[in-house]
Design an enzyme around this catalytic site. Structure first.
Site, PDB file in Angstrom:
ATOM      1  N   GLU A   1      15.098  32.417 -58.191  1.00  0.00           N
ATOM      2  CA  GLU A   1      14.556  33.318 -59.205  1.00  0.00           C
ATOM      3  C   GLU A   1      15.000  34.746 -58.899  1.00  0.00           C
ATOM      4  O   GLU A   1      15.461  35.054 -57.785  1.00  0.00           O
ATOM      5  CB  GLU A   1      13.023  33.261 -59.258  1.00  0.00           C
ATOM      6  CG  GLU A   1      12.318  33.796 -58.027  1.00  0.00           C
ATOM      7  CD  GLU A   1      10.803  33.792 -58.189  1.00  0.00           C
ATOM      8  OE1 GLU A   1      10.306  33.253 -59.193  1.00  0.00           O
ATOM      9  OE2 GLU A   1      10.122  34.337 -57.300  1.00  0.00           O
TER      10      GLU A   1
ATOM     11  N   CYS B   1     -38.021  80.635 -55.252  1.00  0.00           N
ATOM     12  CA  CYS B   1     -37.417  80.760 -56.581  1.00  0.00           C
ATOM     13  C   CYS B   1     -37.867  82.059 -57.248  1.00  0.00           C
ATOM     14  O   CYS B   1     -37.471  83.136 -56.821  1.00  0.00           O
ATOM     15  CB  CYS B   1     -37.750  79.522 -57.417  1.00  0.00           C
ATOM     16  SG  CYS B   1     -36.730  79.393 -58.904  1.00  0.00           S
TER      17      CYS B   1
ATOM     18  N   HIS C   1     -35.458  75.447 -53.898  1.00  0.00           N
ATOM     19  CA  HIS C   1     -36.744  74.737 -53.920  1.00  0.00           C
ATOM     20  C   HIS C   1     -36.881  73.798 -52.721  1.00  0.00           C
ATOM     21  O   HIS C   1     -36.487  72.638 -52.800  1.00  0.00           O
ATOM     22  CB  HIS C   1     -36.876  73.926 -55.210  1.00  0.00           C
ATOM     23  CG  HIS C   1     -37.171  74.733 -56.416  1.00  0.00           C
ATOM     24  ND1 HIS C   1     -38.441  74.941 -56.901  1.00  0.00           N
ATOM     25  CD2 HIS C   1     -36.346  75.429 -57.240  1.00  0.00           C
ATOM     26  CE1 HIS C   1     -38.399  75.705 -57.977  1.00  0.00           C
ATOM     27  NE2 HIS C   1     -37.135  76.021 -58.201  1.00  0.00           N
TER      28      HIS C   1
ATOM     29  N   GLU D   1     -39.441  72.343 -51.755  1.00  0.00           N
ATOM     30  CA  GLU D   1     -40.414  71.270 -52.037  1.00  0.00           C
ATOM     31  C   GLU D   1     -39.742  70.047 -52.631  1.00  0.00           C
ATOM     32  O   GLU D   1     -40.309  68.949 -52.624  1.00  0.00           O
ATOM     33  CB  GLU D   1     -41.521  71.773 -52.953  1.00  0.00           C
ATOM     34  CG  GLU D   1     -41.199  71.793 -54.432  1.00  0.00           C
ATOM     35  CD  GLU D   1     -40.281  72.926 -54.838  1.00  0.00           C
ATOM     36  OE1 GLU D   1     -39.846  72.963 -56.005  1.00  0.00           O
ATOM     37  OE2 GLU D   1     -39.989  73.803 -53.988  1.00  0.00           O
TER      38      GLU D   1
ATOM     39  N   GLU E   1     -27.495  47.913 -42.314  1.00  0.00           N
ATOM     40  CA  GLU E   1     -26.508  48.240 -41.300  1.00  0.00           C
ATOM     41  C   GLU E   1     -25.926  49.612 -41.573  1.00  0.00           C
ATOM     42  O   GLU E   1     -26.123  50.198 -42.645  1.00  0.00           O
ATOM     43  CB  GLU E   1     -25.395  47.202 -41.244  1.00  0.00           C
ATOM     44  CG  GLU E   1     -24.508  47.142 -42.483  1.00  0.00           C
ATOM     45  CD  GLU E   1     -23.386  46.131 -42.326  1.00  0.00           C
ATOM     46  OE1 GLU E   1     -23.341  45.434 -41.299  1.00  0.00           O
ATOM     47  OE2 GLU E   1     -22.546  46.045 -43.239  1.00  0.00           O
TER      48      GLU E   1
END
Length: 1485
Positions: free
Chosen positions: A1226, A250, A334, A336, A692
């Site tokens: 219907e 950085c 970064h 880390e 899983e």
């Protein structure tokens, strides 16, 4: 409080933390889980940090506890470094085992102000567009109390650096000395170096390093402008004159570059987040990195002998450099990783390896930057010592000829556990093939899907997805490759079988993406466990078993309770929890009927369940696209759980612990494409187990794709074809790479939809086997908003998180069912505390706190009326997801009155984009949602497009066929040059793909929300007739509010939906119908029934799939069924009609224009009337329909169309009595379930024609009777009986099927058999069991025919006697004699035969009145148990006489199956029509 920016912009919010004013540089961070790490990161010194993820504070604040090295365990420094914190939704309550205080308390103690209630997306966009800005957090109206201050004018490195030197090392010692220059160093950097065996001396930023001894030199991160650290740069220039290794991170990267002679510059808004993709220029691999910097190095200014090492894949900025010959290198990101992904931690290994080589004065090695192994194993685990370090090169990628043709296996009919998500994923895969100009061959019998429509796949085969048919297609088409991962478990299992049989290798077909061996490794529970053990991953103690006795022995070794998981199964089928041997025997009996192996696993019920979606290419680029947390604890199948994305209660350590594990799993299993990894996480520690991994696109994948905006299926298909993930573009942004991890600035909630109440005998308890038929997805900027939206999406009858009375509240809380969420609300109503509810449910307390907040706001609303409702309370309620209707009920007002009040107060939702990047980069995305946590809209509203309402949640009766219609409508509108707006909330659909419409609103299909969108968009009209019943039901309400309904007038829609109005209309126009009467009271109903005689049919209005429709055969049933019907049809009439038995049922699907029919299809049902049309087997063109009946039905349809002035699609159902009388049952003025089937069989796109009519075009009528195709189509229902534990597999007037399939053949018989096989009914090979019931005589000729064909017939006593009496050879089996048929596995009865695989097909004709009606006599209970046993032991069952007779006839008359693609059959139909001089139509006409 206010956030004031230097340009005068003011954001109003609420204070938390300290109340003192503060000033600084306003920046944003797109990380979703790392606020404690970010707050204590010295690189943020002097900055006001904006969190783009809206929900902050969920897991509280950890302590300043130190580890054995004296470093902070949970934080990055000894204090909060930021000047202020800006968030959208601050969570006062928190839940995490490491939390010691709330975020508010932590900030308050350290004097750091926080402000919440801010539209952080609007703020982020402003910073993105104008660059970082100075700002201040001050009391409202008091910005004078503090002046703007630019922290970059200060030497922030000097402020952040420690003042004295400190040394850190392990107790066991070290072998190298690292001198680390602290420019604002994070503690985890020190930890990474020390844990790798270094003694680390940390010195201040301006320390004279020339006086120090060291083996390697390290420069840390830090805040501010690197150019101000001139002393550090000068010291570093001197160090470069030596050859000792140097590594910078950085700020350290910037300092090293400046010392070498490069130049730095200030980025517009910096790179701060956890998902920045960086390409290693040495091997072109892409890594996901955490970053926090406002300055960058200009790579063009790097001097001679220096070169770039990493580059940002999104913005092209420099991310690292190295010396070409000396051991100097640095990275901008970064490695880390606190917080953030741990993918580049190997850089510390590289640095220390260089140091050790240098110290040993060994010849310099040219070592690539990259992990040693694609498997992800750590370097030190692969090397014998540090002195002979070798970095193996990446695995050699096999080279293949370019793909020309790819076969895609579909999933078949929708069923529980395997639904519309595979239409979405398969369609995306086909689009990916088209982009590469690769020919696509699709095998999928689901004729209702979008992917089987003409114009997508090059060739579509509507055939069963089983090896026999797939082999025939392979032999004919000769594809180069095959996709197995886009068709669910059906495709995977078929692919495994094809590989096992040697078919793929014989024809030279390459499995694209994840290999078959890798698929088997995930599906075979024993191999899976062994694979994970190899890489040290944790799984629950488990033992694989291939028999019931072996499973019981395994359970005794592990200890009860256990969970049984069936191998090669879908959606947890065959799995469940067992607390003793008896329960385990029951589970194993069911599981072994459909799979060869089970895994007996220690139960971890009560742990959290977490999922990650992982994408990996063959070059080992690997990312996790989305993580999800189940609201419900482990023990409920994830498909039946409420799921939240991203996770809400995981700290950064938790999040990345599981993320790294999921990547290791994907690498170990050799995944290429996409996979889903599921974890169980102990809520009181970081102990976890892997449950899983699914090596395919899944329902969770579809959810993750729609939740993030990341096109998972499309990318997975690209990777399966060999593309590099880093080269694939993010098609949502168009400018960034697909090798990234989406950053969300909203929260997504998924809630399943169940229809268990349709089946009286079905168990309501949720467990490890999936039962839901669909799911919804809601988006909001608070959990409360998202949750309440999702609840309403599940069913229009639900208002939100509201109490629901329970007969036994303790049981309702402790036993998970579909209504448990409402029992939680009821518990709050009864005074239960969060802790009490947690002890009963194990739902994380944070979720319960949020639910309690909803409940409390609801109670506060009840204290007011509309006139005295405070605006701030109304605003708070809307932010908490309350609908207008929900508020109205609380305050005793109407929904529209509440709407009017809030609009008058300017309380309206904002429209926000889903852009995958939390607004960090510009994105022209059309993917939208609404929220009350906003102050501005993300888009302009100047298109005025046509709005199309989608289908909403999949349920029994409304499924993928309505999504097909919606998509076809959208596509036609776009073809016509019209802008389109899709509104839908179903993540499984194609209609919710980002590329289908001009604007996609992932929103509720409610009156309120559609009007909200209308208010914003000022649309040109809305289509309600292609999305099924939910949009149709809104038509009148939208019309009354002034919206233009396209197509049939809403008043005519109401005349069709309202049973009373429709029946009167039919009488008026002379269309015959069964005798009927509107329900007014029970006495009149009884009088009608006595007049016409039982049975009668009870029919509510405005319902889907025959909900609450029942056949009533006795006066005792009448009262019960009338009450049910009135409950589901509260605002509309219920009609009783005469139920006519033994009649044929015919269906008309048509499109009309201003009352004139312009296209139609008439299909006949195989079953007689009495079976819901959605459960019926349809034949088209009708093969046994007399011409006068055909013409009579068509004439009735024309009368109905004219009377209702239909403009658009409609469906009418008729019965034909033995006398030839035609009666209408219907009519639905909308697209029907059978419309896609009719469109594809007839080769006429009905939706296209309807859409053109909506748009005002004139459509010429087609004489469909003369264009009948030279083939027959059969549509068969797909049932999911095996999922519905206890449900009786019988059919009635209420729909039960979850999907459908459709196949074509040269005859009805061929198409019928293909359709049955596609619906998972295996054709019998030898033994057929018959239980004839009342139909013994009717089935006798068919039974005789079966015997003549060589089948061995088995029968229950009454049927056996009847068959034998008529000369049919039969073996008699006794009926069961005890209730628990599993108690004695050797009982020689019908159950024994079913249980032991002695039956290939079971034919039974029960007498039923309604779906799932409980058996109430001893004989009915016995026959029910036999039917249920057949289902539980995977024996195909037929319970309809006509279907059984058709099966027998088809078996006798079908001697071979044709293998023709749909395109070939349509070409034949067109050629035939042309030869006959008829007009030739195509589906696109």
């Amino acid at each position: 409080m206010q956030l004031v920016l230097e340009d005068g912009t003011v954001f109003n919010g609420y204070s938390f933390g300290s109340t003192k004013p503060s000033t600084g540089e306003v920046v944003f961070n797109t990380g979703m889980s790392s606020y404690p790490e970010s707050l204590t990161d010295p690189s943020y010194l002097g900055q006001i940090l904006t969190c783009t993820y809206p929900l902050i504070g969920n897991f509280g604040a950890p302590s300043y506890e130190k580890d054995a090295l004296g470093l902070y365990k949970h934080l990055e420094s000894g204090r909060i470094q930021v000047s202020g914190l800006v968030v959208s939704d601050y969570s006062e309550q928190y839940s995490h085992f490491e939390a010691v205080q709330s975020l508010h308390d932590w900030l308050h103690k350290e004097g750091v102000p926080g402000i919440c209630g801010i539209d952080t997306r609007a703020l982020t966009k402003k910073i993105r567009e104008h660059g970082v800005m100075l700002g201040k957090i001050v009391p409202a109206g008091a910005d004078y109390v503090v002046n703007f201050e630019d922290p970059n004018k200060r030497n922030l490195v000097a402020e952040a650096s420690r003042k004295t030197a400190q040394t850190f090392m392990l107790e066991e010692g070290s072998d190298v000395d690292i001198l680390a220059v602290d420019c604002g160093m994070k503690d985890n950097i020190i930890r990474q170096l020390v844990q790798r065996g270094a003694r680390v001396k940390v010195v201040p930023w301006n320390h004279d390093i020339s006086q120090e001894y060291y083996d390697g030199l390290f420069y840390s991160n830090g805040p501010g402008d690197p150019a101000m650290a001139t002393e550090t740069i000068n010291h570093l220039r001197n160090a470069l004159k030596q050859d000792k290794p140097i590594f910078g991170i950085c700020m350290g990267h910037q300092l090293l570059s400046l010392a070498a002679g490069a130049q730095s510059y200030k980025l517009p808004f910096g790179n701060r987040g956890q998902n920045q993709p960086c390409i290693n220029l040495e091997d072109r691999r892409c890594y996901i990195t955490p970053q926090n910097h406002g300055y960058a190095i200009d790579a063009e200014t790097l001097p001679e002998n220096w070169e770039p090492l990493f580059v940002n894949a999104n913005d092209g900025s420099n991310e690292g450099c190295k010396h070409v010959s000396k051991p100097f290198f640095s990275v901008q990101f970064h490695p880390e990783a606190a917080g953030g992904p741990q993918d580049t931690g190997f850089l510390f290994d590289r640095f220390l390896s260089l140091v050790r080589q240098s110290k040993a004065k060994s010849p310099a090695l040219s070592m690539p930057i990259g992990p040693s192994l694609a498997s992800g194993k750590p370097l030190d685990a692969t090397l014998p010592s540090h002195t002979d370090l070798k970095f193996p090169s990446a695995a050699v990628i096999a080279s293949y000829p370019p793909l020309k043709k790819v076969l895609i296996l579909g999933s078949g009919g929708l069923q529980i556990g395997q639904a519309g998500e595979f239409d979405y994923s398969g369609s995306q895969a086909i689009k990916a093939l088209k982009e590469r100009n690769v020919q696509s061959i699709l095998i999928n019998p689901n004729i209702a899907t979008v992917q089987t429509a003409e114009g997508l796949a090059d060739q579509v085969y509507l055939l069963p997805v089983i090896p026999e048919f797939v082999q025939s297609v392979i032999e004919k088409e000769r594809p180069d490759g095959i996709f197995l991962q886009f068709g669910g478990q059906t495709a995977l299992n078929c692919g495994i079988e094809l590989d096992k049989l040697g078919i793929l290798s014989h024809y030279g077909v390459r499995v694209l993406g994840t290999s078959v061996s890798s698929i088997i490794a995930t599906e075979d529970r024993d191999i899976f466990a062994a694979k994970l053990t190899e890489i040290g991953e944790r799984i629950a103690p488990s033992i694989a078993a291939t028999s019931t006795e072996a499973a019981i022995q395994a359970a005794h070794e592990i200890g009860y309770p256990v969970i049984v998981r069936a191998a090669f199964s879908l959606g947890g089928l065959g799995s469940g929890f067992a607390h003793d041997d008896a329960q385990l025997r029951t589970l194993c009996s069911r599981a072994f009927s459909s799979c060869p192996q089970v895994l007996v696993e220690k139960s971890l019920k009560g742990w959290k369940e977490i999922e990650y979606e992982v994408v990996r290419d063959q070059y080992d680029n690997c990312v996790t696209v989305c993580n999800m947390e189940n609201f419900d604890p482990l023990g409920i199948h994830t498909g039946d759980s409420i799921v939240v994305a991203p996770s809400q209660t995981l700290s950064d350590k938790d999040y990345h612990l599981l993320r790294s594990a999921s990547i290791r799993v994907a690498r170990q299993l050799g995944i290429v494409g996409e996979c889903n990894v599921q974890f169980a996480l102990d809520p009181l520690s970081r102990d976890y187990c892997i449950i899983e991994a699914n090596p395919r696109l899944s329902r969770s994948s579809a959810l993750a794709s729609k939740a993030t905006g990341y096109p998972l299926a499309f990318v997975a298909a690209k990777l399966a074809m060999g593309e590099n993930l880093g080269d694939v573009r993010n098609s949502v942004t168009g400018t960034t790479t697909a090798c990234f991890e989406p950053a969300l600035d909203y929260v997504v909630t998924k809630i399943p939809r169940w229809d268990l109440k349709k089946f009286n005998n079905a168990s309501p308890i949720l467990g490890s086997g999936m039962k839901s038929v669909g799911e919804v997805m809601a988006i909001g900027r608070s959990f409360e908003e998202s949750l309440q939206k999702a609840v309403r999406m599940v069913d229009p009858s639900l208002d939100g998180f509201e109490p629901k009375a329970s007969n036994d509240l303790l049981e309702s809380l402790s036993v998970p069912t579909e209504s448990r969420l409402f029992s939680v609300a009821e518990a709050f109503r009864q005074g239960y505390t969060v802790d009490q509810i947690y002890s009963l449910t194990f739902i994380d307390r944070w979720f319960l706190y949020k639910c309690k907040n909803i409940f409390d706001i609801g109670m506060e609303l009840e204290q007011h009326s509309l006139s005295d409702l405070p605006e701030d309370l109304l605003q708070e309620a809307k932010k908490a997801g309350f609908s207008d209707k929900q508020i109205a009920k609380r305050i005793g007002a109407s929904e529209l009155a509440v709407r009017e009040k809030r609009k008058a107060a300017n309380i309206v939702p904002s429209v926000k984009q889903i852009d995958t990047l939390a607004a960090e980069f510009p994105a022209q995305t059309n993917y939208l949602y609404t929220t009350y946590h906003g102050t501005e809209d993300d888009v302009d509203f100047n298109e005025h497009g046509t709005m199309v309402l989608g289908s909403g949640v999949y349920r029994i009766g409304s499924s993928v066929e309505f999504d097909y219609s919606a998509v076809q409508c959208i596509r036609t509108l776009r073809d016509l040059g019209k802008k389109t707006i899709m509104v839908n909330y179903n993540p499984e659909t194609v209609s919710t793909d980002y590329d289908e419409s001009d604007r996609l609103y992932f929103e509720e299909l409610s009156l309120e929300r559609v009007l909200d969108i209308h208010d914003k968009e000022n649309d040109s009209g809305v289509v309600v007739s292609v999305g099924g019943q939910i949009p149709n039901n809104l038509a009148m309400h939208l019309h009354e509010q002034g919206m233009q309904i396209l197509g049939t007038h809403p008043e005519n829609i109401d005349r069709a939906e309202d049973r009373d109005k429709f029946s009167k209309l039919m009488d008026d126009i002379g269309v015959d119908q069964p005798a009927w009467r509107e329900l007014t009271n029970l006495a009149e109903a009884e009088d009608f029934c006595n007049t016409v005689g039982y049975p009668v049919l009870v029919r509510p209005s405005y319902v889907l799939s025959g909900a609450a429709m029942n056949v009533v055969r006795t006066p005792e049933q009448l009262d019960r069924y009338l009450r049910e019907a009135a409950e589901v049809s509260r605002d509309h009439p219920v009609v009783i009609s005469k139920f006519i038995q033994g009649a044929r049922e015919i269906e008309l699907d048509a499109v009309a224009q201003k009352g004139e029919v312009v296209a139609y299809a008439i299909a006949e049902h195989v079953e007689q009337a009495g079976v819901h049309s959605g459960d019926a087997t349809l034949v088209l063109p009708a093969q046994d329909l007399e011409d006068n009946i055909f013409q009579g039905i068509l004439e009735s349809g024309r009368k109905i169309a004219a009377a209702l002035q239909i403009s658009g699609p409609f469906n009418a159902q008729f019965i034909v009595e033995d006398s030839g009388a035609i009666k209408v049952i219907e009519t639905n003025l909308r697209a029907s379930r059978s419309l896609p089937f009719c469109s594809k069989v007839m080769g006429i796109d009905f939706v296209d024609r309807a859409t053109r009519i909506f748009s005002g075009e004139h459509v010429e009528p087609i004489d469909c009777h003369t264009v009948a195709p030279p083939y027959v189509g059969v549509k068969a229902p797909q049932f999911s009986w095996s999922r519905l534990l206890g449900a009786d597999p019988v059919l009635g007037v209420e729909m039960a099927s979850t999907g459908e399939v459709g196949c074509l053949g040269t005859s009805k018989h061929e198409a019928f058999l293909k359709a049955l096989m596609s619906a998972n009914l295996r054709l019998p090979r030898k033994n057929i069991l018959i239980m004839g019931g009342d139909e013994k005589n009717a089935f006798l000729p068919s039974a005789r025919a079966l015997a003549a064909m060589g089948y061995s017939l088995l029968a229950t006593p009454g049927t056996a006697f009847h068959l034998a009496h008529h000369g049919v050879a039969v073996t008699r089996l006794s009926m069961p004699r005890q209730d628990d048929y599993l108690a004695d596995p050797h009982t020689p009865d019908v159950l024994h035969a079913l249980r032991n695989g002695k039956v290939d097909l079971f034919i039974n004709f029960p007498r039923v009145t309604s779906l799932g009606q409980e058996p109430n006599t001893d004989e009915q209970r016995k026959t029910y148990r036999v039917r249920r046993a057949a289902v539980d032991h995977n024996v195909p069952i037929i319970t309809n006489l006509k279907v059984a007779q058709q099966l027998v006839e088809s078996l006798a008359k079908t001697h071979k199956f044709g293998v023709d693609s749909y395109q070939e059959l349509r070409a034949e139909a067109r050629a035939k029509a042309a030869a006959a001089g008829e007009k030739v139509y195509t589906e696109q006409d």
